[in-house]
Design a protein around this motif. Sequence first.
Motif, PDB file in Angstrom:
ATOM      1  N   THR A  91       0.829  -1.198   0.000  1.00 10.60           N
ATOM      2  CA  THR A  91       0.000   0.000   0.000  1.00 10.60           C
ATOM      3  C   THR A  91       0.868   1.253   0.000  1.00 10.60           C
ATOM      4  O   THR A  91       1.830   1.360   0.758  1.00 10.60           O
ATOM      5  N   GLY A  92       0.493   2.200  -0.860  1.00 13.70           N
ATOM      6  CA  GLY A  92       1.201   3.473  -0.907  1.00 13.70           C
ATOM      7  C   GLY A  92       0.755   4.381   0.215  1.00 13.70           C
ATOM      8  O   GLY A  92      -0.212   4.107   0.924  1.00 13.70           O
ATOM      9  N   PRO A  93       1.434   5.524   0.385  1.00 10.53           N
ATOM     10  CA  PRO A  93       1.092   6.455   1.468  1.00 10.53           C
ATOM     11  C   PRO A  93      -0.301   7.060   1.330  1.00 10.53           C
ATOM     12  O   PRO A  93      -0.863   7.545   2.315  1.00 10.53           O
ATOM     13  N   ASP A  94      -0.880   7.001   0.119  1.00 17.81           N
ATOM     14  CA  ASP A  94      -2.218   7.558  -0.071  1.00 17.81           C
ATOM     15  C   ASP A  94      -3.322   6.562   0.252  1.00 17.81           C
ATOM     16  O   ASP A  94      -4.498   6.868   0.106  1.00 17.81           O
ATOM     17  N   GLY A  95      -2.947   5.375   0.684  1.00 16.84           N
ATOM     18  CA  GLY A  95      -3.938   4.369   1.029  1.00 16.84           C
ATOM     19  C   GLY A  95      -4.333   3.473  -0.112  1.00 16.84           C
ATOM     20  O   GLY A  95      -5.074   2.503   0.089  1.00 16.84           O
ATOM     21  N   HIS A  96      -3.887   3.755  -1.312  1.00 21.58           N
ATOM     22  CA  HIS A  96      -4.208   2.942  -2.473  1.00 21.58           C
ATOM     23  C   HIS A  96      -3.258   1.754  -2.591  1.00 21.58           C
ATOM     24  O   HIS A  96      -2.136   1.777  -2.082  1.00 21.58           O
ATOM     25  N   LEU A  97      -3.703   0.737  -3.297  1.00 25.35           N
ATOM     26  CA  LEU A  97      -2.870  -0.414  -3.580  1.00 25.35           C
ATOM     27  C   LEU A  97      -1.690   0.020  -4.447  1.00 25.35           C
ATOM     28  O   LEU A  97      -1.854   0.719  -5.450  1.00 25.35           O
ATOM     29  N   ASP A  98      -0.493  -0.377  -4.061  1.00 25.24           N
ATOM     30  CA  ASP A  98       0.717  -0.036  -4.794  1.00 25.24           C
ATOM     31  C   ASP A  98       0.944  -1.107  -5.864  1.00 25.24           C
ATOM     32  O   ASP A  98       1.496  -2.177  -5.599  1.00 25.24           O
ATOM     33  N   LEU A  99       0.509  -0.819  -7.095  1.00 27.73           N
ATOM     34  CA  LEU A  99       0.585  -1.812  -8.164  1.00 27.73           C
ATOM     35  C   LEU A  99       2.026  -2.141  -8.544  1.00 27.73           C
ATOM     36  O   LEU A  99       2.326  -3.270  -8.942  1.00 27.73           O
ATOM     37  N   THR A 100       2.911  -1.182  -8.420  1.00 26.99           N
ATOM     38  CA  THR A 100       4.313  -1.442  -8.724  1.00 26.99           C
ATOM     39  C   THR A 100       4.887  -2.480  -7.771  1.00 26.99           C
ATOM     40  O   THR A 100       5.583  -3.413  -8.187  1.00 26.99           O
ATOM     41  N   ALA A 101       4.580  -2.335  -6.483  1.00 25.27           N
ATOM     42  CA  ALA A 101       5.060  -3.294  -5.483  1.00 25.27           C
ATOM     43  C   ALA A 101       4.439  -4.667  -5.714  1.00 25.27           C
ATOM     44  O   ALA A 101       5.111  -5.698  -5.605  1.00 25.27           O
ATOM     45  N   THR A 124      -1.439 -13.184   1.458  1.00 20.35           N
ATOM     46  CA  THR A 124      -1.370 -11.745   1.263  1.00 20.35           C
ATOM     47  C   THR A 124      -2.345 -10.994   2.150  1.00 20.35           C
ATOM     48  O   THR A 124      -3.501 -11.376   2.291  1.00 20.35           O
ATOM     49  N   SER A 125      -1.866  -9.940   2.748  1.00 25.51           N
ATOM     50  CA  SER A 125      -2.743  -8.977   3.389  1.00 25.51           C
ATOM     51  C   SER A 125      -3.084  -7.920   2.342  1.00 25.51           C
ATOM     52  O   SER A 125      -2.705  -8.052   1.182  1.00 25.51           O
ATOM     53  N   GLY A 126      -3.787  -6.888   2.741  1.00 22.38           N
ATOM     54  CA  GLY A 126      -3.998  -5.778   1.845  1.00 22.38           C
ATOM     55  C   GLY A 126      -5.417  -5.514   1.398  1.00 22.38           C
ATOM     56  O   GLY A 126      -5.659  -4.515   0.720  1.00 22.38           O
ATOM     57  N   ALA A 127      -6.374  -6.374   1.752  1.00 18.23           N
ATOM     58  CA  ALA A 127      -7.744  -6.142   1.290  1.00 18.23           C
ATOM     59  C   ALA A 127      -8.319  -4.854   1.873  1.00 18.23           C
ATOM     60  O   ALA A 127      -8.884  -4.028   1.151  1.00 18.23           O
ATOM     61  N   ILE A 128      -8.187  -4.676   3.178  1.00 20.43           N
ATOM     62  CA  ILE A 128      -8.712  -3.459   3.795  1.00 20.43           C
ATOM     63  C   ILE A 128      -7.921  -2.251   3.298  1.00 20.43           C
ATOM     64  O   ILE A 128      -8.500  -1.218   2.936  1.00 20.43           O
ATOM     65  N   ALA A 129      -6.604  -2.391   3.246  1.00 22.28           N
ATOM     66  CA  ALA A 129      -5.783  -1.284   2.776  1.00 22.28           C
ATOM     67  C   ALA A 129      -6.131  -0.903   1.343  1.00 22.28           C
ATOM     68  O   ALA A 129      -6.149   0.282   0.979  1.00 22.28           O
ATOM     69  N   ALA A 130      -6.413  -1.902   0.504  1.00 25.40           N
ATOM     70  CA  ALA A 130      -6.740  -1.629  -0.891  1.00 25.40           C
ATOM     71  C   ALA A 130      -8.078  -0.925  -1.037  1.00 25.40           C
ATOM     72  O   ALA A 130      -8.316  -0.218  -2.025  1.00 25.40           O
ATOM     73  N   GLY A 131      -8.956  -1.093  -0.054  1.00 24.47           N
ATOM     74  CA  GLY A 131     -10.266  -0.459  -0.135  1.00 24.47           C
ATOM     75  C   GLY A 131     -10.325   0.934   0.457  1.00 24.47           C
ATOM     76  O   GLY A 131     -11.315   1.652   0.268  1.00 24.47           O
ATOM     77  N   ALA A 135       0.447   1.664  10.152  1.00 22.79           N
ATOM     78  CA  ALA A 135      -0.855   2.330  10.155  1.00 22.79           C
ATOM     79  C   ALA A 135      -1.897   1.580   9.345  1.00 22.79           C
ATOM     80  O   ALA A 135      -3.083   1.699   9.590  1.00 22.79           O
ATOM     81  N   VAL A 136      -1.458   0.802   8.343  1.00 20.94           N
ATOM     82  CA  VAL A 136      -2.415   0.073   7.512  1.00 20.94           C
ATOM     83  C   VAL A 136      -2.438  -1.415   7.818  1.00 20.94           C
ATOM     84  O   VAL A 136      -3.237  -2.156   7.263  1.00 20.94           O
ATOM     85  N   GLY A 137      -1.566  -1.883   8.686  1.00 17.45           N
ATOM     86  CA  GLY A 137      -1.533  -3.288   9.039  1.00 17.45           C
ATOM     87  C   GLY A 137      -1.967  -3.504  10.470  1.00 17.45           C
ATOM     88  O   GLY A 137      -2.198  -2.562  11.223  1.00 17.45           O
ATOM     89  N   THR A 138      -2.080  -4.786  10.841  1.00 16.41           N
ATOM     90  CA  THR A 138      -2.487  -5.113  12.202  1.00 16.41           C
ATOM     91  C   THR A 138      -1.440  -5.944  12.930  1.00 16.41           C
ATOM     92  O   THR A 138      -1.592  -6.236  14.104  1.00 16.41           O
ATOM     93  N   GLY A 139      -0.388  -6.342  12.241  1.00 13.65           N
ATOM     94  CA  GLY A 139       0.613  -7.192  12.867  1.00 13.65           C
ATOM     95  C   GLY A 139       1.920  -6.463  13.073  1.00 13.65           C
ATOM     96  O   GLY A 139       2.442  -5.820  12.173  1.00 13.65           O
ATOM     97  N   GLY A 140       2.479  -6.552  14.263  1.00 17.53           N
ATOM     98  CA  GLY A 140       3.796  -5.994  14.534  1.00 17.53           C
ATOM     99  C   GLY A 140       4.821  -7.109  14.614  1.00 17.53           C
ATOM    100  O   GLY A 140       4.554  -8.254  14.250  1.00 17.53           O
ATOM    101  N   MET A 141       6.009  -6.785  15.104  1.00 16.84           N
ATOM    102  CA  MET A 141       7.074  -7.779  15.178  1.00 16.84           C
ATOM    103  C   MET A 141       6.720  -8.929  16.109  1.00 16.84           C
ATOM    104  O   MET A 141       7.130 -10.076  15.883  1.00 16.84           O
ATOM    105  N   LEU A 142       5.930  -8.652  17.138  1.00 15.84           N
ATOM    106  CA  LEU A 142       5.566  -9.715  18.065  1.00 15.84           C
ATOM    107  C   LEU A 142       4.786 -10.816  17.360  1.00 15.84           C
ATOM    108  O   LEU A 142       5.048 -12.005  17.537  1.00 15.84           O
TER     109      LEU A 142
END
Length: 375
Positions: free
Chosen positions: A23-33, A55-62, A213-220
């Motif tokens: 996910t890019g900083p604008d909240g959109h899916l980063d197609l390049t990545a 893959t994560s990213g469904a909520i972030a992509a929306g 900010a867009v994910g739910t999992g940290g290092m733990l």
Amino acid sequence: MSSRSEIASAHRVVVKIGSSSLTGPDGHLDLTALRALVDVLAARRAGGGQVVLVTSGAIAAGIGPLGLASRPRDLATAQATASVGQGMLVARYTEAFAGHGLRVGQVLLTAEDTVRRGHYRNAQRSLERLLDLGVVPIVNENDAVATDEIRFGDNDRLAALVSHLVRADAMVLLTDVDGLYDGPPSRPGTRRIAEVRSAADIEGVEVTGRGSAVGTGGMLTKLESVSIATGTGIPVVLTKAQNAAAALAGDAVGTWFAATGRRTTRRRLWLAHAARTRGRLVLDDGAVTAVQGGRASLLPAGVTAVEGEFDAGDPVELVTADGRVVARGLVAFESRDIPDLLGRSTGELRAELGEGYDREVVHRDDLVLVRKRAR
């Protein structure tokens, strides 16, 4: 001795990528990545390997398409955002893999699909068949219907369970940091830990549970995922998404975690890490010692109390007198029958109640020890 070469030679690999890496900083899916990742995975397939993508990213992509300022906090909006984003996410993966002549299959799972053994077996059969057909399975948590009761932690734990389900030879966790550090990466003087061969290698390492900010999992959650995988014979590499190709090639990027345990049955993994327990059996000190020895069944004489309501065959926790969980097991009796058995020998039970009541409360083949989770 085990080494990173296990990753390079692995035939079947589970690769997990987090929301922040897609996910890019604008909240959109980063197609390049996304396309860069697909290029790497397609190359692995072209070399004869099999790949399962978690893959994560469904909520972030929306987030972007719905005009939201940030990841929604309330469950209903998060579910709606995931519903919009999941379609976008899979469409982009389908398009990117098709450019390499590869087909994908979407597999959406909830925690319920792993806590219920029948669902767990169904997920395993589905994934195996997709791989047999030459399809790249794309696995994600079904955020559109998931609840707050049990979460996978940005799919980190899910990736470990999937790795075991498909008997993966290795797991690669792709995130927004280039490995595990001996302290917060932003702190001057911290260093990346290149290899971890045992829990002692990261004793005292400072980690937090907070993700991006867009994910739910940290290092733990990532270390908990690593613990599940390595504890069942699967080596892991943790690194940033930009290092995906190097990680799969066995290069010295990120943090490599050696497998510390042996392969176990899918049923035992389900019981240890996925099953939702229905109650507790409180053990006396002698039973705790016997169970932790790893070769003894739990007999009625070692049980001092029963908590909760459950049926025969349900998963239960085996705990010490002060409530510390030492094992999980499939109980052979209904909860209502156990109070009459407490503290009594099998001989006494056979003489008074007849055959059938003199069996183990939890047979050793249906029992797994609970290992202390990473901290």
